[in-house]
Design an enzyme around this catalytic site. Structure first.
Site, PDB file in Angstrom:
ATOM      1  N   LYS A 140       0.834  -1.207   0.000  1.00 38.46           N
ATOM      2  CA  LYS A 140       0.000   0.000   0.000  1.00 38.46           C
ATOM      3  C   LYS A 140       0.871   1.261   0.000  1.00 38.46           C
ATOM      4  O   LYS A 140       0.686   2.165  -0.812  1.00 38.46           O
ATOM      5  CB  LYS A 140      -0.934   0.014   1.226  1.00 38.46           C
ATOM      6  CG  LYS A 140      -1.866  -1.187   1.306  1.00 38.46           C
ATOM      7  CD  LYS A 140      -2.816  -1.105   2.488  1.00 38.46           C
ATOM      8  CE  LYS A 140      -2.143  -1.208   3.843  1.00 38.46           C
ATOM      9  NZ  LYS A 140      -1.521  -2.512   4.126  1.00 38.46           N
ATOM     10  N   ARG A 190     -10.463  -0.021   8.290  1.00 43.42           N
ATOM     11  CA  ARG A 190      -9.943  -1.369   8.473  1.00 43.42           C
ATOM     12  C   ARG A 190     -10.935  -2.268   9.196  1.00 43.42           C
ATOM     13  O   ARG A 190     -10.685  -3.451   9.376  1.00 43.42           O
ATOM     14  CB  ARG A 190      -8.682  -1.288   9.327  1.00 43.42           C
ATOM     15  CG  ARG A 190      -7.515  -1.941   8.639  1.00 43.42           C
ATOM     16  CD  ARG A 190      -6.342  -1.783   9.545  1.00 43.42           C
ATOM     17  NE  ARG A 190      -5.438  -0.897   8.896  1.00 43.42           N
ATOM     18  CZ  ARG A 190      -4.118  -1.039   8.906  1.00 43.42           C
ATOM     19  NH1 ARG A 190      -3.572  -1.996   9.547  1.00 43.42           N
ATOM     20  NH2 ARG A 190      -3.344  -0.219   8.276  1.00 43.42           N
ATOM     21  N   ARG A 227      11.460  -5.414   5.303  1.00 43.10           N
ATOM     22  CA  ARG A 227      11.191  -3.982   5.070  1.00 43.10           C
ATOM     23  C   ARG A 227      12.038  -3.088   5.978  1.00 43.10           C
ATOM     24  O   ARG A 227      12.231  -3.356   7.161  1.00 43.10           O
ATOM     25  CB  ARG A 227       9.718  -3.666   5.331  1.00 43.10           C
ATOM     26  CG  ARG A 227       9.483  -2.158   5.257  1.00 43.10           C
ATOM     27  CD  ARG A 227       8.079  -1.711   5.396  1.00 43.10           C
ATOM     28  NE  ARG A 227       7.321  -2.462   6.363  1.00 43.10           N
ATOM     29  CZ  ARG A 227       5.998  -2.532   6.347  1.00 43.10           C
ATOM     30  NH1 ARG A 227       5.321  -1.911   5.423  1.00 43.10           N
ATOM     31  NH2 ARG A 227       5.364  -3.229   7.251  1.00 43.10           N
ATOM     32  N   ARG A 241      10.600  -1.276  11.593  1.00 45.18           N
ATOM     33  CA  ARG A 241       9.457  -1.045  12.481  1.00 45.18           C
ATOM     34  C   ARG A 241       9.396  -2.122  13.559  1.00 45.18           C
ATOM     35  O   ARG A 241       9.695  -3.284  13.300  1.00 45.18           O
ATOM     36  CB  ARG A 241       8.159  -1.061  11.663  1.00 45.18           C
ATOM     37  CG  ARG A 241       7.801   0.296  11.119  1.00 45.18           C
ATOM     38  CD  ARG A 241       6.724   0.258  10.093  1.00 45.18           C
ATOM     39  NE  ARG A 241       5.564  -0.556  10.431  1.00 45.18           N
ATOM     40  CZ  ARG A 241       4.497  -0.656   9.657  1.00 45.18           C
ATOM     41  NH1 ARG A 241       4.450   0.003   8.502  1.00 45.18           N
ATOM     42  NH2 ARG A 241       3.484  -1.428   9.984  1.00 45.18           N
ATOM     43  N   ARG A 266      -0.935  -9.535  13.068  1.00 40.00           N
ATOM     44  CA  ARG A 266      -1.475  -8.521  12.154  1.00 40.00           C
ATOM     45  C   ARG A 266      -2.303  -9.168  11.050  1.00 40.00           C
ATOM     46  O   ARG A 266      -3.361  -8.661  10.669  1.00 40.00           O
ATOM     47  CB  ARG A 266      -0.333  -7.681  11.557  1.00 40.00           C
ATOM     48  CG  ARG A 266       0.299  -6.752  12.589  1.00 40.00           C
ATOM     49  CD  ARG A 266       1.668  -6.275  12.188  1.00 40.00           C
ATOM     50  NE  ARG A 266       1.674  -5.435  11.008  1.00 40.00           N
ATOM     51  CZ  ARG A 266       2.775  -5.116  10.324  1.00 40.00           C
ATOM     52  NH1 ARG A 266       3.957  -5.567  10.730  1.00 40.00           N
ATOM     53  NH2 ARG A 266       2.700  -4.353   9.269  1.00 40.00           N
TER      54      ARG A 266
HETATM   55  P1  AP5 Z   1       4.760  -1.476   1.907  1.00 40.36           P
HETATM   56  O1  AP5 Z   1       4.452  -0.653   0.719  1.00 40.36           O
HETATM   57  O2  AP5 Z   1       5.452  -0.835   3.057  1.00 40.36           O
HETATM   58  O3  AP5 Z   1       3.442  -2.259   2.393  1.00 40.36           O
HETATM   59  P2  AP5 Z   1       2.158  -1.737   3.198  1.00 40.36           P
HETATM   60  O4  AP5 Z   1       0.970  -2.416   2.617  1.00 40.36           O
HETATM   61  O5  AP5 Z   1       2.134  -0.244   3.262  1.00 40.36           O
HETATM   62  O6  AP5 Z   1       2.476  -2.381   4.606  1.00 40.36           O
HETATM   63  P3  AP5 Z   1       2.227  -1.912   6.108  1.00 40.36           P
HETATM   64  O7  AP5 Z   1       2.881  -2.954   6.944  1.00 40.36           O
HETATM   65  O8  AP5 Z   1       2.651  -0.488   6.337  1.00 40.36           O
HETATM   66  O9  AP5 Z   1       0.730  -2.044   6.275  1.00 40.36           O
HETATM   67  P4  AP5 Z   1       0.005  -2.285   7.578  1.00 40.36           P
HETATM   68  O10 AP5 Z   1      -1.366  -2.152   7.112  1.00 40.36           O
HETATM   69  O11 AP5 Z   1       0.325  -3.513   8.330  1.00 40.36           O
HETATM   70  O12 AP5 Z   1       0.623  -1.176   8.560  1.00 40.36           O
HETATM   71  P5  AP5 Z   1       0.143   0.260   8.972  1.00 40.36           P
HETATM   72  O13 AP5 Z   1       1.326   1.113   9.057  1.00 40.36           O
HETATM   73  O14 AP5 Z   1      -1.007   0.711   8.171  1.00 40.36           O
HETATM   74  O15 AP5 Z   1       5.625  -2.740   1.394  1.00 40.36           O
HETATM   75  C1  AP5 Z   1       6.097  -3.701   2.307  1.00 40.36           C
HETATM   76  C2  AP5 Z   1       7.483  -4.213   1.824  1.00 40.36           C
HETATM   77  O16 AP5 Z   1       7.316  -4.915   0.588  1.00 40.36           O
HETATM   78  C3  AP5 Z   1       8.482  -3.075   1.536  1.00 40.36           C
HETATM   79  O17 AP5 Z   1       9.755  -3.496   1.927  1.00 40.36           O
HETATM   80  C4  AP5 Z   1       8.418  -2.877   0.001  1.00 40.36           C
HETATM   81  O18 AP5 Z   1       9.649  -2.434  -0.513  1.00 40.36           O
HETATM   82  C5  AP5 Z   1       8.067  -4.290  -0.481  1.00 40.36           C
HETATM   83  N1  AP5 Z   1       7.198  -4.286  -1.649  1.00 40.36           N
HETATM   84  C6  AP5 Z   1       6.137  -3.464  -1.885  1.00 40.36           C
HETATM   85  N2  AP5 Z   1       5.550  -3.783  -3.058  1.00 40.36           N
HETATM   86  C7  AP5 Z   1       6.250  -4.849  -3.562  1.00 40.36           C
HETATM   87  C8  AP5 Z   1       6.107  -5.637  -4.729  1.00 40.36           C
HETATM   88  N3  AP5 Z   1       5.127  -5.406  -5.619  1.00 40.36           N
HETATM   89  N4  AP5 Z   1       6.977  -6.670  -4.925  1.00 40.36           N
HETATM   90  C9  AP5 Z   1       7.979  -6.918  -4.004  1.00 40.36           C
HETATM   91  N5  AP5 Z   1       8.162  -6.192  -2.871  1.00 40.36           N
HETATM   92  C10 AP5 Z   1       7.294  -5.158  -2.652  1.00 40.36           C
HETATM   93  O19 AP5 Z   1      -0.441  -0.014  10.438  1.00 40.36           O
HETATM   94  C11 AP5 Z   1       0.420  -0.334  11.512  1.00 40.36           C
HETATM   95  C12 AP5 Z   1      -0.409  -0.531  12.768  1.00 40.36           C
HETATM   96  O20 AP5 Z   1      -1.110   0.684  13.080  1.00 40.36           O
HETATM   97  C13 AP5 Z   1      -1.509  -1.598  12.704  1.00 40.36           C
HETATM   98  O21 AP5 Z   1      -1.018  -2.895  12.965  1.00 40.36           O
HETATM   99  C14 AP5 Z   1      -2.460  -1.101  13.784  1.00 40.36           C
HETATM  100  O22 AP5 Z   1      -2.001  -1.419  15.067  1.00 40.36           O
HETATM  101  C15 AP5 Z   1      -2.403   0.401  13.600  1.00 40.36           C
HETATM  102  N6  AP5 Z   1      -3.426   0.902  12.655  1.00 40.36           N
HETATM  103  C16 AP5 Z   1      -3.195   1.543  11.484  1.00 40.36           C
HETATM  104  N7  AP5 Z   1      -4.359   1.863  10.895  1.00 40.36           N
HETATM  105  C17 AP5 Z   1      -5.348   1.420  11.713  1.00 40.36           C
HETATM  106  C18 AP5 Z   1      -6.751   1.456  11.634  1.00 40.36           C
HETATM  107  N8  AP5 Z   1      -7.406   2.004  10.587  1.00 40.36           N
HETATM  108  N9  AP5 Z   1      -7.452   0.896  12.644  1.00 40.36           N
HETATM  109  C19 AP5 Z   1      -6.845   0.340  13.710  1.00 40.36           C
HETATM  110  N10 AP5 Z   1      -5.503   0.265  13.836  1.00 40.36           N
HETATM  111  C20 AP5 Z   1      -4.754   0.817  12.840  1.00 40.36           C
END
Ligand code: AP5
Length: 301
Positions: free
Chosen positions: A106, A182, A217, A246, A257
């Site tokens: 994402k 979410r 990552r 992270r 997760r």
């Molecule tokens: P990346 O682009 O970083 O992936 P991402 O989908 O953004 O992953 P996140 O882990 O940030 O998502 P998440 O939803 O778990 O975490 P968030 O920060 O929102 O890519 C990942 C890796 O893969 C990178 O190294 C990249 O280089 C590689 N990559 C990307 N595309 C690729 C491809 N096509 N091929 C190969 N490699 C690739 O949330 C964190 C925490 O916050 C949650 O656990 C929760 O506790 C809280 N939180 C956030 N939002 C909410 C909500 N709405 N409600 C409740 N809690 C929430």
């Protein structure tokens, strides 16, 4: 002719971005994206009926105008920006949601979407991490949940997002919600206050691919750029030294997760079935990007 021009712009914008990325990743590591299992033949865009979506966009634009969200002048300003290909003629910025499992890509795709459409990128994960670092009340309430890989309670995050979406920059430029909604309660909270989206993009990636992406990552604290130690490491020693991992990017926590994701995803997808676009997130990032942007363009033009 318009659609050919639009596609040409799309391809040149995606390739320009990735040419830039390749400046920081050596050829060998660029190629290693190919190590990730892919299902190119199944690359799909489903659930998008362009004519239906255009009608929805028209009705949402009327809704938006009635509330003073965007004016003809805003649209003119947007159309003059090279970053807003595909939104010409709209009276308000695009409203986009990107969803998918942890590490489905994402954040990586949001960089590209923001560069092309000029929208405000709102990552709830980033907002919460910033709140934790700043030691705010929200950060204190969120910290334990985030550290353990659980979702933070709905009441902690819903208010922040609604307030942010109500700000003038989002109203003018449009927005890209990353990681929100979410849960069903979060989706309903947006609907209750009349906030709807033009397009809901869902990145589909199998769990076994996600674990490897999470563990490898790293993020550059200076630029915010996302790297992967196997698929896209930086070739600059200085950047390499300052990369951060992270605290929730461990194999143990990603299982929690993923559990949270699977428990909620169908309810969220069900809330946006009429505007949903599903993209195979196992393809190379630039291929994923091309599919996403074609879908967004189809909705916006
Ligand atoms: P990346 O682009 O970083 O992936 P991402 O989908 O953004 O992953 P996140 O882990 O940030 O998502 P998440 O939803 O778990 O975490 P968030 O920060 O929102 O890519 C990942 C890796 O893969 C990178 O190294 C990249 O280089 C590689 N990559 C990307 N595309 C690729 C491809 N096509 N091929 C190969 N490699 C690739 O949330 C964190 C925490 O916050 C949650 O656990 C929760 O506790 C809280 N939180 C956030 N939002 C909410 C909500 N709405 N409600 C409740 N809690 C929430």
């Amino acid at each position: 002719m318009k659609s050919i021009l639009s596609l040409a712009l799309l391809i040149s914008s995606a390739s320009a971005f990735f040419t830039q990325r390749s400046a920081v990743a050596p050829p060998s590591t660029q190629a290693s994206h190919g190590d990730v299992p892919r299902h190119r033949s199944s690359a799909s865009i489903v659930g998008l009926d362009a004519s239906k979506s255009k009608r929805k966009v028209a009705s949402r634009t009327r809704w938006s105008e009635a509330r003073g969200y965007g004016t003809t002048d805003d649209a003119t300003a947007l159309s003059e920006s090279a970053a807003t290909v595909g939104v010409v003629g709209r009276k308000s910025g695009p409203r986009l949601i990107i969803a998918g499992a942890p590490a489905s890509g994402k954040g990586t795709q949001c960089e590209l979407i923001r560069a092309r459409y000029g929208v405000v990128h709102l990552s709830t994960g980033d907002m919460l991490r910033a709140a934790v670092s700043a030691g705010t009340d929200v950060g204190r309430r969120a910290k334990d949940y985030m550290d353990s890989g659980r979702l933070v309670p709905d009441d902690v995050i819903i208010g922040i997002v609604k307030e942010r979406l109500d700000s003038p920059d989002c109203a003018e430029a449009g927005w890209l919600l990353d990681g929100f909604p979410r849960t069903l309660a979060q989706a309903e909270a947006l609907a209750e206050v009349g906030i709807s989206a033009d397009c809901f993009i869902f990145l589909n990636v199998p769990d076994e691919v996600l674990v490897e992406r999470v563990v490898g990552r790293r993020t550059d604290p200076v630029t915010g750029k996302i790297y992967h130690m196997t698929f896209s490491p930086p070739d600059d020693e200085e950047i390499l030294k300052r990369l951060e991992q992270r605290s929730d990017d461990t194999e143990e926590k990603v299982k929690v997760r993923l559990g949270q994701f699977h428990a909620n995803v169908e309810a969220v997808r069900g809330s946006y079935a009429d505007i949903a676009v599903e993209v195979d997130g196992t393809m190379r990032p630039e291929e994923v990007s091309t599919m996403i942007m074609k879908s967004i363009d189809a909705v916006l033009t």
